[in-house]
Design a protein around this motif. Structure first.
Motif, PDB file in Angstrom:
ATOM      1  N   LEU A 708      39.348  43.739  -3.954  1.00  0.00           N
ATOM      2  CA  LEU A 708      37.960  43.935  -4.897  1.00  0.00           C
ATOM      3  C   LEU A 708      38.376  45.390  -5.830  1.00  0.00           C
ATOM      4  O   LEU A 708      39.047  45.825  -4.960  1.00  0.00           O
ATOM      5  N   GLY A 709      38.564  45.100  -7.164  1.00  0.00           N
ATOM      6  CA  GLY A 709      38.373  46.486  -7.909  1.00  0.00           C
ATOM      7  C   GLY A 709      37.392  46.632  -8.411  1.00  0.00           C
ATOM      8  O   GLY A 709      36.175  46.618  -8.150  1.00  0.00           O
ATOM      9  N   ASP A 710      37.217  47.783  -8.820  1.00  0.00           N
ATOM     10  CA  ASP A 710      36.050  48.381  -9.527  1.00  0.00           C
ATOM     11  C   ASP A 710      35.351  47.673 -10.069  1.00  0.00           C
ATOM     12  O   ASP A 710      35.541  46.707 -10.916  1.00  0.00           O
ATOM     13  N   GLU A 711      34.397  47.170 -10.116  1.00  0.00           N
ATOM     14  CA  GLU A 711      33.479  47.292 -10.922  1.00  0.00           C
ATOM     15  C   GLU A 711      32.958  45.643 -10.330  1.00  0.00           C
ATOM     16  O   GLU A 711      32.440  44.684 -11.380  1.00  0.00           O
ATOM     17  N   GLU A 712      33.724  44.696  -9.801  1.00  0.00           N
ATOM     18  CA  GLU A 712      34.050  43.515  -9.698  1.00  0.00           C
ATOM     19  C   GLU A 712      33.814  43.565  -8.056  1.00  0.00           C
ATOM     20  O   GLU A 712      32.718  43.749  -7.475  1.00  0.00           O
ATOM     21  N   ALA A 713      32.719  42.178  -7.503  1.00  0.00           N
ATOM     22  CA  ALA A 713      32.454  41.073  -7.009  1.00  0.00           C
ATOM     23  C   ALA A 713      32.818  40.359  -6.654  1.00  0.00           C
ATOM     24  O   ALA A 713      33.322  39.244  -7.084  1.00  0.00           O
ATOM     25  N   ASN A 714      32.678  39.606  -4.574  1.00  0.00           N
ATOM     26  CA  ASN A 714      33.041  38.257  -4.198  1.00  0.00           C
ATOM     27  C   ASN A 714      31.300  37.668  -4.069  1.00  0.00           C
ATOM     28  O   ASN A 714      30.741  38.216  -3.108  1.00  0.00           O
ATOM     29  N   LEU A 715      31.301  36.671  -4.433  1.00  0.00           N
ATOM     30  CA  LEU A 715      30.169  35.197  -3.745  1.00  0.00           C
ATOM     31  C   LEU A 715      30.792  35.016  -2.191  1.00  0.00           C
ATOM     32  O   LEU A 715      31.364  34.152  -2.537  1.00  0.00           O
ATOM     33  N   ASN A 805      30.174  43.964  -2.869  1.00  0.00           N
ATOM     34  CA  ASN A 805      30.440  44.410  -4.207  1.00  0.00           C
ATOM     35  C   ASN A 805      31.139  46.149  -4.195  1.00  0.00           C
ATOM     36  O   ASN A 805      32.499  46.303  -2.898  1.00  0.00           O
ATOM     37  N   CYS A 806      32.314  45.896  -5.333  1.00  0.00           N
ATOM     38  CA  CYS A 806      32.385  46.943  -4.759  1.00  0.00           C
ATOM     39  C   CYS A 806      32.711  48.331  -6.059  1.00  0.00           C
ATOM     40  O   CYS A 806      32.636  47.385  -7.409  1.00  0.00           O
ATOM     41  N   ARG A 807      32.341  49.532  -6.299  1.00  0.00           N
ATOM     42  CA  ARG A 807      32.843  50.569  -6.814  1.00  0.00           C
ATOM     43  C   ARG A 807      33.734  51.671  -6.737  1.00  0.00           C
ATOM     44  O   ARG A 807      33.875  52.084  -6.007  1.00  0.00           O
ATOM     45  N   LYS A 808      34.225  52.250  -7.948  1.00  0.00           N
ATOM     46  CA  LYS A 808      34.552  53.664  -7.395  1.00  0.00           C
ATOM     47  C   LYS A 808      33.364  54.528  -6.960  1.00  0.00           C
ATOM     48  O   LYS A 808      32.562  54.928  -7.289  1.00  0.00           O
ATOM     49  N   ASP A 809      34.182  56.014  -5.840  1.00  0.00           N
ATOM     50  CA  ASP A 809      33.645  56.413  -5.285  1.00  0.00           C
ATOM     51  C   ASP A 809      33.849  58.476  -5.693  1.00  0.00           C
ATOM     52  O   ASP A 809      33.540  58.298  -6.329  1.00  0.00           O
ATOM     53  N   ALA A 810      35.385  58.264  -5.075  1.00  0.00           N
ATOM     54  CA  ALA A 810      35.695  60.066  -5.340  1.00  0.00           C
ATOM     55  C   ALA A 810      36.551  59.711  -6.267  1.00  0.00           C
ATOM     56  O   ALA A 810      36.982  60.882  -6.573  1.00  0.00           O
ATOM     57  N   GLY A 811      36.952  58.606  -6.735  1.00  0.00           N
ATOM     58  CA  GLY A 811      38.082  58.321  -8.392  1.00  0.00           C
ATOM     59  C   GLY A 811      39.110  56.994  -8.140  1.00  0.00           C
ATOM     60  O   GLY A 811      37.540  56.467  -7.783  1.00  0.00           O
ATOM     61  N   LYS A 812      39.801  57.306  -9.854  1.00  0.00           N
ATOM     62  CA  LYS A 812      40.389  55.624  -9.434  1.00  0.00           C
ATOM     63  C   LYS A 812      40.833  55.346  -8.394  1.00  0.00           C
ATOM     64  O   LYS A 812      41.620  55.629  -7.821  1.00  0.00           O
ATOM     65  N   ILE A 813      40.099  53.323  -8.719  1.00  0.00           N
ATOM     66  CA  ILE A 813      40.754  52.676  -7.361  1.00  0.00           C
ATOM     67  C   ILE A 813      41.932  52.236  -8.264  1.00  0.00           C
ATOM     68  O   ILE A 813      42.184  51.510  -9.214  1.00  0.00           O
ATOM     69  N   GLN A 814      43.318  52.548  -7.811  1.00  0.00           N
ATOM     70  CA  GLN A 814      44.310  52.111  -8.036  1.00  0.00           C
ATOM     71  C   GLN A 814      44.621  50.967  -8.456  1.00  0.00           C
ATOM     72  O   GLN A 814      45.244  50.067  -9.144  1.00  0.00           O
ATOM     73  N   GLN A 815      44.606  50.621  -6.809  1.00  0.00           N
ATOM     74  CA  GLN A 815      44.896  48.701  -6.542  1.00  0.00           C
ATOM     75  C   GLN A 815      43.975  48.270  -5.995  1.00  0.00           C
ATOM     76  O   GLN A 815      42.625  49.284  -5.049  1.00  0.00           O
ATOM     77  N   PRO A 816      43.395  47.271  -5.984  1.00  0.00           N
ATOM     78  CA  PRO A 816      42.254  46.303  -5.519  1.00  0.00           C
ATOM     79  C   PRO A 816      42.237  46.868  -3.935  1.00  0.00           C
ATOM     80  O   PRO A 816      43.113  46.652  -2.980  1.00  0.00           O
ATOM     81  N   ILE A 817      41.404  47.049  -3.613  1.00  0.00           N
ATOM     82  CA  ILE A 817      41.225  47.050  -1.952  1.00  0.00           C
ATOM     83  C   ILE A 817      40.790  45.760  -0.874  1.00  0.00           C
ATOM     84  O   ILE A 817      39.440  45.054  -1.075  1.00  0.00           O
ATOM     85  N   PRO A 818      41.813  45.353  -0.103  1.00  0.00           N
ATOM     86  CA  PRO A 818      41.529  44.678   0.651  1.00  0.00           C
ATOM     87  C   PRO A 818      40.128  45.324   2.028  1.00  0.00           C
ATOM     88  O   PRO A 818      40.296  45.660   2.166  1.00  0.00           O
ATOM     89  N   TYR A 819      39.709  43.818   1.845  1.00  0.00           N
ATOM     90  CA  TYR A 819      38.489  43.171   2.809  1.00  0.00           C
ATOM     91  C   TYR A 819      38.340  42.398   4.078  1.00  0.00           C
ATOM     92  O   TYR A 819      38.952  41.234   3.693  1.00  0.00           O
ATOM     93  N   GLY A 820      37.963  43.132   4.707  1.00  0.00           N
ATOM     94  CA  GLY A 820      37.154  42.095   6.076  1.00  0.00           C
ATOM     95  C   GLY A 820      36.544  41.487   5.878  1.00  0.00           C
ATOM     96  O   GLY A 820      34.893  42.687   5.942  1.00  0.00           O
ATOM     97  N   LEU A 821      35.465  40.376   5.867  1.00  0.00           N
ATOM     98  CA  LEU A 821      33.925  39.861   6.553  1.00  0.00           C
ATOM     99  C   LEU A 821      33.211  38.701   7.423  1.00  0.00           C
ATOM    100  O   LEU A 821      34.057  37.881   7.779  1.00  0.00           O
ATOM    101  N   ALA A 822      32.924  39.404   8.515  1.00  0.00           N
ATOM    102  CA  ALA A 822      31.852  38.696   9.395  1.00  0.00           C
ATOM    103  C   ALA A 822      30.873  38.091   9.020  1.00  0.00           C
ATOM    104  O   ALA A 822      29.888  39.364   8.935  1.00  0.00           O
TER     105      ALA A 822
END
Length: 855
Positions: A708-715, A805-822
């Motif tokens: 996910l990048g900034d302001e994005e979400a997955n369902l 959900n994903c949003r920037k926190d400390a600064g601009k998100i340069q590349q989408p951030i991979p995540y894992g969900l269980a």
């Protein structure tokens, strides 16, 4: 592959992220006029001190234009103040620190609770006299005209002016008093009063390369004036780190101890002076009788290593370790070891390969990569303690060691590019975590993202005596449970996390007072705990920005104590850190050269972390099997580390340990904070990976992943078993989200990417368990447990929606951030509801439909 393997979600749907409501604040602040009365004298004093410093430097070769760091303490804090600082020539942003320990007074206080400590920020700003004058001019103009129009980009100064509680210069006390340097030097000089003394000089990280070179040259001159020398340097721009390894004569060190206000310590380019060589194993003699262990026939490891251990050098020919380790020793530490010295590395390798030998588990199917980063120190007895060498900067040393795995070194190609888990079971006793991230923790966080690797880090041990504060007679009269409560909680303030355990991307592991050893007779030793609890030597406490740390706790061996006798009035207990049971059973060097079959017992968070690294290796191979079977076309490399992190934490819960801790810790005053208190000791609890990896008819675990990048979400949609509808059977829903966040080393927020999940339609299990819902969103793993037993009507096709959900926190998100969900859904064993099968068939149908739609 188990009969009921882990399941995979279909590709998630995309959505817009949820907007979070602002946090309400009711902080009283002084009026503009009152701030003027408070701060005008402070600014005038700062100007006077700057001018005096300039005169002082004009009389030396250091130059006539001093730059100094201001510490601006604000209540509440002002977002994006760094941008305003950059608008004034001569000001440079050095960083910010979040604090929640500001003492309220008549000017600043919480309007709801005037006694409550306030939160705020410490802004660190480098300034010269001209910039200070300009900032003061801005302040004076605002005082004269509260309606003045600030120039573009400077409006944040108005907000900061109204929030300043104090402002001062960074001084000698900051650089040296709280780092443990003086105590370490006193100890070194007491051992050898003529030997040169070394230290790490951490510099303020300047944006300009010229400024960085200038600072290094300045330090070189000042250290040379004392008869010392620079032995090495390190600069890692990605974590805003620059440091020098310095050596000074013993007489100069003693001079600084006696009178710290010397030119070197007053140097404004320096942030901290720190001791080196403090990351060491315990300096206790080891003379206990060892046992023999007969290893049965074990299959040889195959394939590439996925676990790396950064530790001491193990006894690689030990019967339990032979042909199971890949030793990479480019620094030649082996030449300085005897076989008897190889205690810590042998124990950690044994735990990673075999687990606790008392449990009789099969060894890992892959070899384990070992990079020795410690070596023995001069010591009068054998075996000698091991430590990270004092002739290196630890940040540079670990950086090179990890880079060598993935990129190589010099003409040498990448040594171990297959590594996915790195075990780090060493802590720095001179860097207990308070409010700022240590450079080593920042390094591990950055490396984890750069190389897509999961660090497993020990929380750190505190082996000091337990001071109960209770007279001996009164303590003896207490019940076992009362004694347990007194010894667990009484020493809490001295047991903070040891660097780098505050790392936000790694899994930090605390120790449980538990093992599988059999002890027939304790002799004069005392087991202070009668219930399963965190180990009395384990570090604990919140992480950065009050994130949950340690993340989890795991078996670290039972620690026995001996009551101190003599004339002391209060009951006091000394830990007996021996190599006999109880404890985790590990391979050990023998007392006779060539003895390769001995085992010993050990305790502490190093053990717990190594056992979790072993668990991660097992989960890694299970995860690859799941993808090969269910999604062979997916490139999983970017998702392995966050998925491993999620799986390890997913099986965690507080259980009976949390119940007992609540009995010990809760008072009438802290009841509404009790969840936060418990999470400081337990994190998310003790993991049970077998429950995650092996589903049952009544329990299904489904994995999801994405980026996910900034302001994005997955369902993600979890199909609900129709057979569960309208029944009052107990059920539990567990959701765990994990990611590795890029970091911004000089900002208060630090974590670049903030991810979180929300569960829609959780009426099936509405009661939240364990950790507080706000605390779980502060780090890089969110783990929540829901339970319920209400009758909820369900139709075939109903589903729970989990939104990531994903949003920037400390600064601009340069590349989408991979995540894992269980995600797991279960009912009690024995209930005749085929949870797994009903979820599996519906997920398979969803994948088939999604595949047809994509053609």
């Amino acid at each position: 592959m188990p009969d009921r393997p882990l399941l995979l979600f279909p590709t998630p749907e995309t959505a817009e992220r949820t907007t979070l409501p602002p946090s309400p604040r009711r902080i009283h602040k002084p009026s503009r006029g009152r701030q003027g009365a408070r701060l005008s004298p402070v600014f005038a004093r700062l100007q006077s001190e700057f001018r005096a410093r300039r005169v002082e430097l004009q009389q030396t070769a250091a130059g006539a234009d001093p730059e100094q760091v201001l510490v601006i303490e604000t209540v509440d804090g002002v977002e994006n103040f760094a941008n305003a600082v950059k608008r004034i020539q001569g000001l440079e942003w050095m960083g910010e620190v979040e604090t929640d320990e500001i003492v309220p007074d008549a000017d600043f206080y919480d309007e709801v609770n005037r006694e409550k400590p306030l939160s705020g920020r410490l802004y660190l700003v480098m300034t010269n006299l001209r910039a200070l004058d300009e900032m003061l001019s801005l302040w004076q103009r605002y005082q004269s005209d509260p309606n003045m129009r600030f120039e573009r980009g400077l409006t944040k100064f108005r907000d900061v002016f109204l929030s300043i509680k104090d402002i001062r210069r960074w001084g000698v006390h900051d650089r040296i008093e709280e780092t443990g340097l003086l105590d370490a030097w006193r100890e070194d000089l007491a051992r050898d009063g003529n030997r040169p003394i070394r230290c790490e000089v951490e510099l303020w990280f300047r944006a300009s390369q010229a400024k960085r070179r200038e600072a290094e040259g300045q330090l070189n001159n000042l250290i040379g004036q004392l008869g010392g020398r620079i032995m090495g340097n390190s600069m890692v721009e990605e974590i805003s780190y620059q440091a020098l390894l310095a050596e000074v004569p013993a007489r100069a060190a003693q001079q600084i101890i006696d009178h710290p206000d010397v030119d070197l310590v007053k140097c404004d380019s320096v942030m901290f002076f720190r001791p080196v060589g403090q990351m060491a194993t315990g300096k206790r003699s080891v003379e206990d009788e060892l046992s023999d262990h007969t290893a049965g026939v074990m299959a040889a490891p195959t394939g590439q290593p996925v676990v790396a251990v950064l530790d001491g050098l193990p006894l690689e020919n030990h019967a339990l370790l032979a042909n199971r380790l890949i030793i990479d020793d480019p620094d030649g530490h082996a030449s300085e070891y005897t076989a008897a010295d190889r205690i810590h590395g042998t124990a950690m390798a044994s735990l990673v390969v075999h687990g606790d030998l008392s449990d009789g588990e099969a060894p890992l199917s892959r070899p384990v990569y070992i990079r020795p980063i410690m070596k023995p120190i001069p010591w009068i007895r054998s075996p000698r303690p091991e430590q990270i060498p004092s002739d290196v900067l630890v940040v540079d040393y670990i950086h090179r060691a990890v880079r060598r795995m993935f990129e190589g070194e010099g003409a040498t190609r990448a040594i171990a590019p297959s590594i996915r888990i790195i075990n780090f079971s060493i802590g720095d006793p001179c860097r207990q975590f308070t409010q700022t991230m240590s450079p080593l923790a920042r390094l591990l966080d950055w490396l984890s993202v750069k190389y897509k690797v999961l660090f497993v880090i020990s929380a750190g041990n505190h082996t000091r005596n337990i001071e109960t504060g209770v007279p001996k007679g009164d303590f003896s009269a207490l019940s076992k449970n009362e004694k347990e409560a007194r010894t667990l909680y009484g020493d809490a303030r001295h047991r903070k996390l040891l660097s780098p355990a505050e790392s936000i991307n790694g899994i930090t592991v605390g120790a449980l007072h538990h093992d599988s050893a059999t002890v027939a007779h304790l002799g004069h030793a005392v087991d202070l705990f009668v219930n399963g609890l965190p180990s009395p030597i384990s570090s604990f406490g919140s992480g950065y920005r009050r994130a949950i740390k340690p993340d989890i706790v795991f078996n670290g061996g039972r620690v026995l104590y001996a009551e101190q006798l003599g004339t002391i009035q209060d009951a006091r207990f000394e830990p007996r850190l021996l190599r006999i049971a109880p404890g985790n059973k590990v391979a050990a060097p023998g007392t006779v050269t060539g003895d390769l079959t001995k085992v010993a017992y050990a305790c502490g968070t190093s053990n717990s972390a190594s056992l979790i690294s072993r668990t991660a290796a097992i989960c890694h191979d299970s995860l690859l099997e799941v993808f090969e079977e269910q999604a062979p076309d997916i490139e999983v490399n970017s998702y392995i580390a966050p998925l491993l992190k999620a799986i390890i934490v997913h099986g965690s819960s507080w259980g009976t340990i949390g119940t007992r801790l609540q009995e010990i810790l809760q008072t009438p005053e802290n009841g509404h904070h009790i969840r936060n208190w418990i999470s400081q000791w337990l994190g998310y609890g003790a993991p049970d990976s077998a429950r995650v990896l092996d589903c049952t008819s009544q329990r299904a675990t489904v994995l999801g992943f994405g980026q996910l990048g900034d302001e994005e979400a997955n369902l993600f949609r979890l199909p609900l078993p129709p057979s569960l509808g309208a029944r009052r059977d107990w059920r539990r829903l567990i959701v765990t989200l994990a990611w590795l966040s890029p970091v911004a080393g000089n900002t208060q927020r630090y974590r670049t990417g903030s991810l979180w999940f929300e569960v829609e339609g959780v009426g099936l299990a509405p009661t939240r368990q364990d950790a507080d819902w706000r605390a779980v969103r502060r780090g890089t793993v969110q783990h929540e447990v829901f339970e319920g037993n209400s009758a909820v009507p369900l139709n075939d096709g109903d589903a729970l929606t989990i939104k990531v959900n994903c949003r920037k926190d400390a600064g601009k998100i340069q590349q989408p951030i991979p995540y894992g969900l269980a995600i797991s859904l279960e009912v009690a064993e024995g209930i005749d509801i085929p949870i797994y099968e009903e979820i599996r068939t519906r997920i398979a149908s969803a994948i088939e439909i999604r595949t047809r739609e994509g053609r």
